[in-house]
Design a protein around this motif. Structure first.
Motif, PDB file in Angstrom:
ATOM      1  N   ILE A  96      -6.561   1.676   1.561  1.00 61.62           N
ATOM      2  CA  ILE A  96      -6.094   1.646   0.233  1.00 61.62           C
ATOM      3  C   ILE A  96      -7.011   2.195  -0.759  1.00 61.62           C
ATOM      4  O   ILE A  96      -6.820   2.922  -1.708  1.00 61.62           O
ATOM      5  CB  ILE A  96      -6.010   0.247  -0.099  1.00 61.62           C
ATOM      6  CG1 ILE A  96      -4.704  -0.474   0.710  1.00 61.62           C
ATOM      7  CG2 ILE A  96      -5.695  -0.027  -1.858  1.00 61.62           C
ATOM      8  CD1 ILE A  96      -4.639  -2.017   0.254  1.00 61.62           C
ATOM      9  N   ALA A 129      -1.451  -5.025  -2.801  1.00 63.28           N
ATOM     10  CA  ALA A 129      -1.629  -4.925  -1.381  1.00 63.28           C
ATOM     11  C   ALA A 129      -3.140  -5.402  -0.910  1.00 63.28           C
ATOM     12  O   ALA A 129      -3.332  -5.980   0.267  1.00 63.28           O
ATOM     13  CB  ALA A 129      -1.602  -3.494  -1.024  1.00 63.28           C
ATOM     14  N   ARG A 171       0.895  -1.236   0.049  1.00 63.82           N
ATOM     15  CA  ARG A 171      -0.077   0.019   0.162  1.00 63.82           C
ATOM     16  C   ARG A 171       0.794   1.204   0.034  1.00 63.82           C
ATOM     17  O   ARG A 171       0.601   2.274  -0.852  1.00 63.82           O
ATOM     18  CB  ARG A 171      -0.768  -0.065   1.270  1.00 63.82           C
ATOM     19  CG  ARG A 171      -1.716   1.258   1.656  1.00 63.82           C
ATOM     20  CD  ARG A 171      -2.767   1.166   2.529  1.00 63.82           C
ATOM     21  NE  ARG A 171      -2.039   0.685   3.715  1.00 63.82           N
ATOM     22  CZ  ARG A 171      -1.645   1.715   4.463  1.00 63.82           C
ATOM     23  NH1 ARG A 171      -1.780   3.061   4.264  1.00 63.82           N
ATOM     24  NH2 ARG A 171      -1.357   1.613   5.875  1.00 63.82           N
ATOM     25  N   TYR A 217      -1.646  -1.079  -5.302  1.00 60.86           N
ATOM     26  CA  TYR A 217      -2.757  -1.183  -4.301  1.00 60.86           C
ATOM     27  C   TYR A 217      -3.151  -2.513  -4.796  1.00 60.86           C
ATOM     28  O   TYR A 217      -3.995  -3.129  -3.853  1.00 60.86           O
ATOM     29  CB  TYR A 217      -3.673  -0.035  -4.997  1.00 60.86           C
ATOM     30  CG  TYR A 217      -3.067   1.188  -4.297  1.00 60.86           C
ATOM     31  CD1 TYR A 217      -2.711   1.504  -3.256  1.00 60.86           C
ATOM     32  CD2 TYR A 217      -2.976   2.285  -5.451  1.00 60.86           C
ATOM     33  CE1 TYR A 217      -2.191   2.837  -2.822  1.00 60.86           C
ATOM     34  CE2 TYR A 217      -2.410   3.402  -5.001  1.00 60.86           C
ATOM     35  CZ  TYR A 217      -2.157   3.825  -3.750  1.00 60.86           C
ATOM     36  OH  TYR A 217      -1.562   5.141  -3.506  1.00 60.86           O
TER      37      TYR A 217
END
Length: 1120
Positions: free
Chosen positions: A947, A917, A909, A914
């Motif tokens: 996120i 993550a 993150r 993203y």
């Protein structure tokens, strides 16, 4: 005196054998026969002679059947000597096919005889006595037959006429004279030649590491003193000769002594007369018939006044043989001012009364592991061995990094794979540390050690064997050795002799033995049962008499622990010996010694027939507890299940094992299985009316609910257990109550109910103290320190945790002390003092590893990974967290593994990865849910919401954070809920919903104030300041930021102080107050810089300052 340890027993008199055969003479005669065969072009005679020498060497080493086999060796020698004569006197020997064929056949049969005698020599039992006698008889008859054949052939083929016979007689006399001259040259010790010295003088070794400081010290002493006497002392094979050669080869030494440095290998100069002759040869002094060697030497030194360096290598040989004569010679040499000397010798002090400078602080030590690796890899010449570093290190450690041993085993590694080499060492020990077939001090470790042990008296040899039996050596030997060996004859004198010959050494008040010497001595098989009995008696009595605090007792045991383990294991393994169980119970009191105690317990339960059934059951429960403590889950489960199966007929024992198995499952976060086992145990205890054990099961079930974040159920279970413990009214009941209060306090802490938690833990602490339970009191103190930490009261937290740590150390609880260090590290982390945090957590990790607590070590590793993450060192963080995750998985701790996965998701993150993550955090969330950990699942959901926020997916982020907030509220985690509110307020800020942002952030701030979380309050104030700034409410913004700055200062959080100052600068910039903005940006830059690890933020401030220059210029232009 014969060598007590020799694996090759020597005759009582040099080379003398009752049968009349002289080994050396025989080998010389056979060597001559081989030479004649080679010169005559008859390789079969050369081969036969070489085999005959091997046969003699076999017979030399025999312990049984030796006398019978000596006659075989003698007959073979006579036979080959006779064939040699035939070859020398005959004409066209190569054309005599009959003779050649018979010699060829003889070579083959001698090979067979060699094989048979070798088998006889290696037998250790008496079962082959009859067959051995038959084989020996067969060998004798075979040789006798050949003697008859060659006597006949000699008369037929060689003696042609009388003249030839007469010539042959003259040849025989000549040959005898030459042979005798050769023998005389070999054994006459009245003459030594220059070539004899050169033959045994080693060259300067090219592979030489780890001795630079010693060489420099030696060079400095020689160069900076007009006359220098340097003693290089130490055990055999430690590298004394190599150091001397490198000192002599140093540029400064060469410059001082020019070409006047002389090396004398004293192993071939064993007395004063020969040493004097060696000096004469090295110095090139001409000595005429009848002239005095002493006078010629003195005259030489009177004439040659330049600086002279004599290197007397292996000096213990002449010193031990002729100390008075040698000391006299040394004194005469030292009387000449230009003469400096280096001696290398085995011992602890230089020879005689000269003032010797001892190289190094004591004896020459082994190499460091790093230097030993360099030597090994350089000699082996294999770069690929670096990839097998762990095997190389294992081998070198087993050799104690002794240079000669390393050199010899490295040469073997050229042809032999490392794994095979390690196996060979473990099976053959020092026997494999040999180069070639000829023994010498530089080619055989056994031979080198044997040189030192030869002169030991029987009681000295036995003492050495006893010391070698002890893996730890003899700690605090000055006090303990006489207590260990009560009544030992000539003990002081014997240990002095062993130290003097460098067979043992003293280090940190402990007598130790280098590994090669130890393995050699242990391999001799000396009977030391009497000494072992004394050691057993000493250690059992010593353990029982220990006094002091638990920590002091542990420190007393530590240097002896491997010795004690070996002694108790020996007792357990003995069919006739007795074992004192009380000694084992003393060890079991110390968690640090669990690995050793477990080893002893295994031997007792598997091999010793002594304990009764009741004791066996008790010992099995002890073993089960230790397996759990050491996180040996698979072994613990297997043991518990075996015990459960064997105890089905005893309800109480069966219930107890179910309870312990439940605890094992709980510690692995196998909560479903744990609850099942503990519920079953509770039901059985209720059936037999054992309410105390019922309460214990309830307490453990409450722990499971607590770890699952089911705080309501956990509190109910613990309160029920507490009520039952209160009914007993005795110490056991009071202790149970205190433990329940302790866990209830931990639950309140997890729910951010810090006031209630502190009250509960303080009550528990007082009850522990009243019952004298220091461990429980210290644990409560630690929990109280953690409460202050969660409230951001770092000063008070540090004080309390330090006090708790000291209390743990006083009672010898290293686990508790390590946990306090871990919490102190977390305080530094929360203050963004990453360097201090890393140091503290690394220390804690090392302590956890030292006591075998893998869980604590993995937790510290996870925290260290999180520190790297906060420093934006994402690669290092990911490596550290992955390692921690693997360790958690290895010990079966699913919670820790999931937490690492969550942190790894946060790293992605922070790197703006993203997708990765989200995948990682979703996996972690699922794992938390599988093990019933609602807190972890909610935290993952919180991160997933963050996120979405960073991706500007504000709707999804708000939904996710709201769900996470609700989950936190359901499990009573007010801090988690407040953090979600703060994130939701930040989202409103980003969406320009400033009024809503202020409302939500104010609500989050109020919740943090309610639970006493100062950091949360201050963080909300900081974000409120940003929200006010966005709305142009600069005065409100300044007030909020100023308040946040003040509070962060009280927390000592330099990172957030810097951010507050930076945003304060932004406010002034927006107000076009550039002078004030410059002050704030400058202070922010200084604050970030003072932190030491926030260089990116410093650059950000510098950029802001640079942008002010442009704004001020534009402002000036507007005014103009």
């Amino acid at each position: 005196m014969p060598n007590t340890f020799s694996r090759q027993p020597k005759p009582k008199e040099k080379d003398a054998i009752p049968s009349g055969l002289n080994w050396s003479h025989a080998k010389t005669a056979l060597s001559l026969a081989a030479s004649v065969g080679k010169a005559a072009g008859v390789p079969y005679l050369e081969g036969a002679a070489e085999i005959a020498i091997k046969i003699i060497e076999i017979v030399e080493t025999m312990k049984k059947n030796k006398e019978d086999c000596i006659s075989i060796a003698k007959d073979i020698t006579d036979l080959l000597d006779g064939i040699k004569d035939i070859m020398e006197r005959g004409k066209d020997i190569k054309q005599n096919e009959i003779l050649i064929k018979n010699v060829q056949k003889l070579e083959s049969d001698l090979g067979i005889i060699e094989t048979k005698l070798l088998k006889i020599s290696k037998r250790k039992t008496k079962f082959h006595v009859i067959s051995d006698a038959e084989i020996i008889k067969e060998c004798k008859e075979k040789i006798k037959g050949y003697m008859e054949i060659f006597n006949t052939k000699a008369s037929v083929n060689i003696w042609q006429n009388t003249g030839e016979l007469l010539q042959g007689q003259q040849d025989i006399k000549k040959d005898i004279k030459e042979a005798m001259a050769s023998i005389a040259k070999t054994h006459n010790q009245s003459t030594i030649t220059y070539d004899d010295l050169e033959r045994v003088t080693p060259t300067v070794p090219l592979v030489f590491f780890g001795r630079d400081k010693l060489v420099a010290e030696g060079v400095d002493h020689l160069v900076n003193n007009d006359q220098a006497f340097l003693a290089i002392l130490g055990a055999g094979g430690i590298g004394k000769t190599s150091i001397a050669l490198h000192i002599n080869n140093a540029a400064k030494v060469k410059a001082k002594y020019a070409k006047a440095s002389y090396f004398l290998p004293c192993e071939v100069l064993p007395d004063t007369k020969l040493l004097l002759e060696g000096l004469i040869q090295r110095l090139g002094i001409e000595v005429g018939q009848g002239e005095s060697h002493h006078k010629k030497l003195e005259d030489y030194f009177r004439v040659n006044t330049q600086s002279i360096l004599l290197i007397l290598d292996n000096f213990e040989t002449p010193w031990n043989e002729d100390p008075m004569g040698i000391e006299n010679l040394l004194g005469k040499l030292a009387s000449f001012d230009q003469v400096s000397m280096i001696v290398t010798m085995r011992g602890s002090k230089g020879p005689g009364s000269l003032h010797w400078k001892r190289l190094g602080s004591e004896s020459i030590p082994p190499l460091s592991l790093e230097s030993a690796k360099r030597v090994f890899l350089e000699i082996s010449g294999k770069e690929e061995l670096k990839e097998e570093n762990h095997i190389v290190e294992t081998i070198l450690k087993e050799l104690d990094c002794v240079p000669l041993a390393i050199t010899l085993i490295a040469k073997r590694s050229v042809e032999i794979p490392l794994k095979s080499l390690l196996r060979m060492w473990q099976q053959g020990r020092t026997k494999i540390l040999k180069q070639g077939n000829i023994d010498g001090r530089l080619t055989s470790v056994d031979y080198s050690i044997e040189l030192s042990t030869t002169l030991l008296k029987p009681h000295e040899a036995e003492l050495l064997a006893i010391i070698c039996f002890l893996p730890d050596g003899v700690p605090h030997w000055v006090d303990n050795l006489c207590e260990m060996l009560v009544g030992w004859e000539h003990l002081d004198q014997s240990i002095s002799t062993l130290l003097g010959n460098s067979l043992v050494y003293s280090q940190n008040e402990t007598i130790k033995v280098l590994a090669p010497i130890c393995e050699y001595i242990n391999g001799t098989g000396m009977n030391i049962l009497g000494g072992i009995a004394l050691l057993e008696s000493f250690y059992v009595s010593w353990l029982k008499q220990l006094s002091g605090t638990e920590q002091e007792k542990q420190e007393q045991i530590q240097p002896h622990i491997i010795n004690i383990t070996k002694i108790l294991n020996q007792q357990a393994n003995s069919l006739t010996g007795t074992l004192d169980i009380e000694a084992l119970y003393i060890l079991i009191d110390f968690t640090k010694f669990y690995p050793f105690a477990l080893d002893i317990l295994n031997n007792i339960l598997n091999k010793w027939s002594g304990p009764d059934d009741t004791t066996k059951v008790e010992l099995r429960f002890q073993r089960l507890y230790m397996l759990g403590w050491l996180a040996m889950w698979q072994e613990a489960e297997m043991e518990a299940k075996e015990m459960e199966h064997s105890m089905t007929n005893d309800t109480k024992l069966h219930a107890k094992i179910l309870s312990e198995l439940g605890e094992i499952y709980r510690l692995q976060n196998k909560n479903t299985e744990a609850a099942e086992m503990l519920t079953g145990a509770k039901d059985q205890f209720e059936q037999i009316g054992d309410q105390l054990e019922v309460a214990t099961c309830l307490h453990r079930l409450g722990e499971i609910y607590r770890l699952q974040s089911k705080y309501t159920e956990a509190a109910e279970m613990l309160n029920t257990a507490k009520d039952q413990f209160e009914q007993f009214g005795n110490q056991m009941g009071e202790m149970g109550v205190a433990q329940c209060l302790q866990r209830l306090g931990d639950i309140y802490q997890l729910q951010s109910k810090y006031t209630e938690a502190a009250e509960m833990l303080t009550t528990a602490k007082n009850q522990f103290e009243q019952n004298g339970h220091q461990l429980g009191a210290a644990q409560c103190l630690k929990s109280l320190g953690d409460i202050y930490r969660m409230q951001s009261k770092y000063t008070e937290a540090a004080e309390m945790l330090t006090t708790a740590k000291n209390q743990f150390e006083q009672i010898g609880d290293q686990l508790g002390a390590a946990q306090c260090l871990q919490s102190l590290g977390n305080i530094y982390q929360m203050q963004s003092k990453y360097t201090e945090a890393a140091e503290m957590l690394t220390t804690a990790k090392n302590q956890f590893e030292k006591i075998g607590n893998q869980l604590g070590a993995a937790q510290c590793l996870r925290s260290l990974g999180n520190i790297y993450q906060m420093q934006s060192k994402y690669t290092e963080a990911a490596e550290m967290l992955t390692t921690a995750k693997n360790q958690f998985e290895k010990i079966g701790n699913q919670l820790g593994a999931a937490q690492c996965l969550c942190s790894l998701g946060d790293i992605y993150r922070m790197q703006s990865k993203y997708t990765e993550a989200a995948e990682m955090l979703t996996t972690a969330k699922n794992q938390f849910e599988q093990i019933g950990n609602q807190l972890g699942a909610a935290q993952c959901l919180q991160s997933l919401g963050n996120i979405c926020q960073m991706q500007s997916k504000y709707t999804e982020a708000a939904e996710m954070l709201t769900t996470a907030k609700n989950q936190f509220e359901q499990i009573g985690d007010q801090l988690g809920a407040a953090q979600c509110l703060c994130s939701l307020g930040t989202i409103h800020n980003m969406q320009a919903n400033y009024s809503q942002a202020v409302a939500v952030l104010s609500m989050a701030k109020d919740q943090c104030e309610k639970i006493g979380n100062l950091f949360g309050v201050t963080d909300c104030m900081y974000h409120l300041g940003i929200s006010y700034t966005k709305q142009g409410l600069y005065e409100d913004a300044k007030s909020a930021i100023a308040d946040a700055t003040f509070k962060f200062q009280s927390l000592g959080d330099l990172c957030m102080i810097g951010w507050c100052l930076y945003h304060y600068g932004n406010i002034f910039r927006d107000e076009h107050q550039y002078s004030e903005a410059r002050k704030k940006f400058g202070k922010a830059a200084d604050t970030f810089a003072s932190h030491g690890e926030l260089q990116d933020q410093v650059e950000m401030c510098n950029w802001a300052l640079a942008s002010l220059d442009q704004l001020e210029q534009a402002q000036a232009q507007d005014f103009s």
